[in-house]
Design a protein around this motif. Sequence first.
Motif, PDB file in Angstrom:
ATOM      1  N   VAL A 693       0.741  -1.226   0.238  1.00 10.57           N
ATOM      2  CA  VAL A 693       0.412   0.014   0.000  1.00 10.57           C
ATOM      3  C   VAL A 693       0.771   1.265   0.450  1.00 10.57           C
ATOM      4  O   VAL A 693       1.708   1.303   0.988  1.00 10.57           O
ATOM      5  N   VAL A 694       0.842   1.935  -0.993  1.00  9.90           N
ATOM      6  CA  VAL A 694       1.505   2.812  -1.084  1.00  9.90           C
ATOM      7  C   VAL A 694       0.751   4.283  -1.222  1.00  9.90           C
ATOM      8  O   VAL A 694      -0.218   4.509  -1.537  1.00  9.90           O
ATOM      9  N   ARG A 708       5.863   6.454   0.881  1.00  3.64           N
ATOM     10  CA  ARG A 708       5.277   5.606   1.800  1.00  3.64           C
ATOM     11  C   ARG A 708       4.445   5.058   1.654  1.00  3.64           C
ATOM     12  O   ARG A 708       3.640   4.809   0.885  1.00  3.64           O
ATOM     13  N   ARG A 709       5.120   3.376   2.297  1.00  6.19           N
ATOM     14  CA  ARG A 709       4.540   2.591   2.409  1.00  6.19           C
ATOM     15  C   ARG A 709       4.531   1.627   2.816  1.00  6.19           C
ATOM     16  O   ARG A 709       5.503   1.397   4.456  1.00  6.19           O
ATOM     17  N   PRO A 730      -2.052   2.044  15.079  1.00  4.45           N
ATOM     18  CA  PRO A 730      -1.079   2.657  14.782  1.00  4.45           C
ATOM     19  C   PRO A 730       0.078   2.132  13.043  1.00  4.45           C
ATOM     20  O   PRO A 730       1.097   3.080  12.584  1.00  4.45           O
ATOM     21  N   GLU A 731       0.017   1.036  12.802  1.00 10.14           N
ATOM     22  CA  GLU A 731       0.119   0.006  12.160  1.00 10.14           C
ATOM     23  C   GLU A 731       0.641   0.918  10.830  1.00 10.14           C
ATOM     24  O   GLU A 731       1.727   0.895  10.345  1.00 10.14           O
ATOM     25  N   ALA A 732      -0.499   1.862  10.429  1.00 11.25           N
ATOM     26  CA  ALA A 732      -0.271   2.942   8.887  1.00 11.25           C
ATOM     27  C   ALA A 732      -0.768   4.353   9.225  1.00 11.25           C
ATOM     28  O   ALA A 732       0.083   4.796   8.062  1.00 11.25           O
ATOM     29  N   ASN A 733       0.329   4.331  10.298  1.00  9.63           N
ATOM     30  CA  ASN A 733       0.609   5.514  10.143  1.00  9.63           C
ATOM     31  C   ASN A 733       1.959   6.101   9.647  1.00  9.63           C
ATOM     32  O   ASN A 733       1.924   7.604   8.941  1.00  9.63           O
ATOM     33  N   PRO A 754      -5.325   9.086   1.569  1.00 12.88           N
ATOM     34  CA  PRO A 754      -4.997   8.771   0.038  1.00 12.88           C
ATOM     35  C   PRO A 754      -4.199   7.434  -0.765  1.00 12.88           C
ATOM     36  O   PRO A 754      -3.064   7.994  -0.482  1.00 12.88           O
ATOM     37  N   VAL A 755      -4.215   6.354  -0.586  1.00 16.15           N
ATOM     38  CA  VAL A 755      -3.512   5.161  -1.552  1.00 16.15           C
ATOM     39  C   VAL A 755      -3.819   4.507  -2.530  1.00 16.15           C
ATOM     40  O   VAL A 755      -4.697   4.229  -3.126  1.00 16.15           O
ATOM     41  N   ARG A 756      -2.775   4.203  -3.204  1.00 18.19           N
ATOM     42  CA  ARG A 756      -2.217   3.069  -4.551  1.00 18.19           C
ATOM     43  C   ARG A 756      -2.501   1.570  -3.836  1.00 18.19           C
ATOM     44  O   ARG A 756      -1.524   1.164  -2.819  1.00 18.19           O
ATOM     45  N   LEU A 757      -2.933   0.046  -4.715  1.00 18.09           N
ATOM     46  CA  LEU A 757      -3.189  -0.773  -3.690  1.00 18.09           C
ATOM     47  C   LEU A 757      -2.396  -1.743  -5.542  1.00 18.09           C
ATOM     48  O   LEU A 757      -3.087  -1.520  -5.992  1.00 18.09           O
ATOM     49  N   MET A 758      -1.585  -2.477  -4.781  1.00 14.93           N
ATOM     50  CA  MET A 758      -0.503  -3.018  -5.926  1.00 14.93           C
ATOM     51  C   MET A 758       0.203  -4.507  -5.156  1.00 14.93           C
ATOM     52  O   MET A 758       0.012  -4.422  -3.871  1.00 14.93           O
ATOM     53  N   ARG A 759       0.069  -5.442  -6.114  1.00 17.05           N
ATOM     54  CA  ARG A 759       0.934  -6.535  -5.637  1.00 17.05           C
ATOM     55  C   ARG A 759       2.294  -6.164  -4.880  1.00 17.05           C
ATOM     56  O   ARG A 759       2.874  -5.865  -5.722  1.00 17.05           O
TER      57      ARG A 759
END
Length: 761
Positions: A693-694, A708-709, A730-733, A754-759
Amino acid sequence: MTKVKGVKTYRKPAGGWGALRAVAGALSDQETVVEGGRSLLSANQPDGFDCPGCAWPDPKHTSSFEFCENGAKAVAWESTTKRATPEVVGAHTVAELLTWSDHALEDLGRLTEPMVYDRATDRYRRIDWAGAFDRIGEVMRGLSSPDQAEFYASGRASNEAAFLFQLMGRKFGTNNFPDCSNMCHEPTSVALPDAIGMGKGSVTLEDFDLCDAVFSFGHNPGTNHPRMMSTLRAAAKRGAAIVVFNPLRERALEKFASPQDPVEMATLTGTDIASRYFQVAVGGDAAAVTGMLKALLAADRAGGQVIDWPFVVEHTAGFEALAETVDAADWPTIEAQSGLTRADLEEAAAIYARSKAVILCYGMGITQHRSSSSAVHQLANLLLIRGNIGRPGAGICPLRGHSNVQGARSVGVAEKPTQALLDNIEKVFGFRPPQHHGHTVVEAIAAMRDGGSKALISLGGNFAVAAPDPAATFPALTGLDLTVTVATKLNRTQLLCGRESYILPCLGRTERDDQAGGRQAVTVEDSMSMVHASRGLNPPASEHLRSEPWIVAELALALLGPDTGVDWRGLVADYGKVRDLIEQVFPETFTGYNQRILTPGGFRLPVPPSERIWKTASGKANFIPYQADGDDPRRGDPDVLLLTTVRSHDQYNTTIYGLNDRYRGVSGRRDVIFASPADLKARGLADGDLVDVVAAFADTGPNGGHVRRLAGFTVVERVLPTGCLAAYYPEANPLLALADHDRRSGTPAYKSMPVRLMRAG
């Protein structure tokens, strides 16, 4: 059914036997079955201690079992027999401890003695209290400006400790009081006064017995404030409508079994809670309310007599501007932004219109976005249009987290103090406090990062982990001249050592507090403005522990010297003297403080909106049209998803009790991303795939170029609105930039990244 390791579908009611087993497990894990069990019987009792968990109020302070799974875990975590002595902590280098999980750090047990960081060995070692205070005072007095210091306050601190803390900081010469409110309900504190003249809720617990409907936005009581479930269950059983707006289907809001109900426990059944559940898009709540308002206006114009016109005319201002804004909003845009259909929103509006008394509850699903303050305005608009503030069974109910986060504000912990507060401090204490505004959490981190602030003193909390943007926050702390934390447990913030770092261990809420004047009680304020006493019963975890008020008083003497005009040690000998001073500084709210806390259950602070007294500039309640952040780049790119953060059922804020999240069917892990089937299919992904997740937009701040990833997380398929993801806090902070916050309040946008999801890879 998913086939992902550690993930399954949970279909049982929330609460019930699962909650009781979890309580037993928490007591056993912390090796405090007997002591913890006895402690729980004194939780929320007239002569006992206030639960160190959430801020939900206590019904009459009389029930022997007025605690919940969350509170039981908090008590077990604090009453543990495990000890983080200087030998235990010092057996590991700080570099090694930083590789541990947050759960493992706190699971070492209770801190027992003051410690100082030894840079030569990269370890913490024992130091006596006098030595710690002497050196802390020397460093603080050596700052070139008082505004180089940051005084952070956690909502777990008592009114007495918080009042002394803000007095110390202002006497030192700064209003830099970043506190945990800045990261959760600050939009409530700054936006509700615009609308109703007060930055707190207007309801009492008794109002839930009188309402026809409860509208719930952006909160998960089964995990974050489980005692609320008893209140919602009672409302549902008597036929009140409970309408929920949440991106995820939270099990407790669907079905709940009360551990105190013998029939539900014996039959393994539960009570249906939500009469209607709308899965609103992440960040789409304000648009959903706009749709409801549009439907209500249309119904009234069609002769439905929906708007409470006598109330609107007599008690409000700004209705025309609101109506104009709502009329201008078109249904296709409302549907796209809310993730709900016009029919959904018209149905919700119809339920609202036929309900005579409505309570609106909301949590951080509303307050942690880029336009959160305006979203709070919109919620107030919905209530005001039908006169649902200031009468029995109706009102607004912000759901606070920490047990005394609201109380700390009431006694002066605020980076933007009112002029009345500053004037009263000068009148009572004879010094003129600084008049300029101080730093919020986000501003404090920026100042530390940029070299403008050199010292951080934290009264509780886990500042670094709670804050956004670890890429900025962590090095900001390690670059300081001084860090000081007052705490019961080891946490990551204490390991981000400045040039000099100190850990000062304090008593917990469950422990006896004996001072020169005898056994002391502290006071706290719940989320409905009730103030009551809390008296710990357990013996202290160590003979070296000191109370938070005592530590603050000694810090004040170290920072300010003996001739401050305040008898710090005399105040600590008898906390009643602290309450007398609070009453002098806040005469309109804390009149008769010491006498009124003798009443079981305490007393309620004045809440003018509940009496339809509006302390606004207009003298009326104000309709304020919603305004989205015009710089928000989130919408318009179909490849960008909005990620919201959630808490697991095995944590409280940054405290991770374990790695399970029972109601979401997750066990033994937290490295998951929840996504909808449609979004997975669109990206060629499937349940159980490893993903990255970026952050969707480049970092243009001082960390420009930083990617940020979250790498190598497991995606878990769940029913979510298209375009929405969820992950644990808080893992996604790390995905959240420091600059990404509500423009008005400064609250970080943890709930809409706002993120992008990728393999993965």
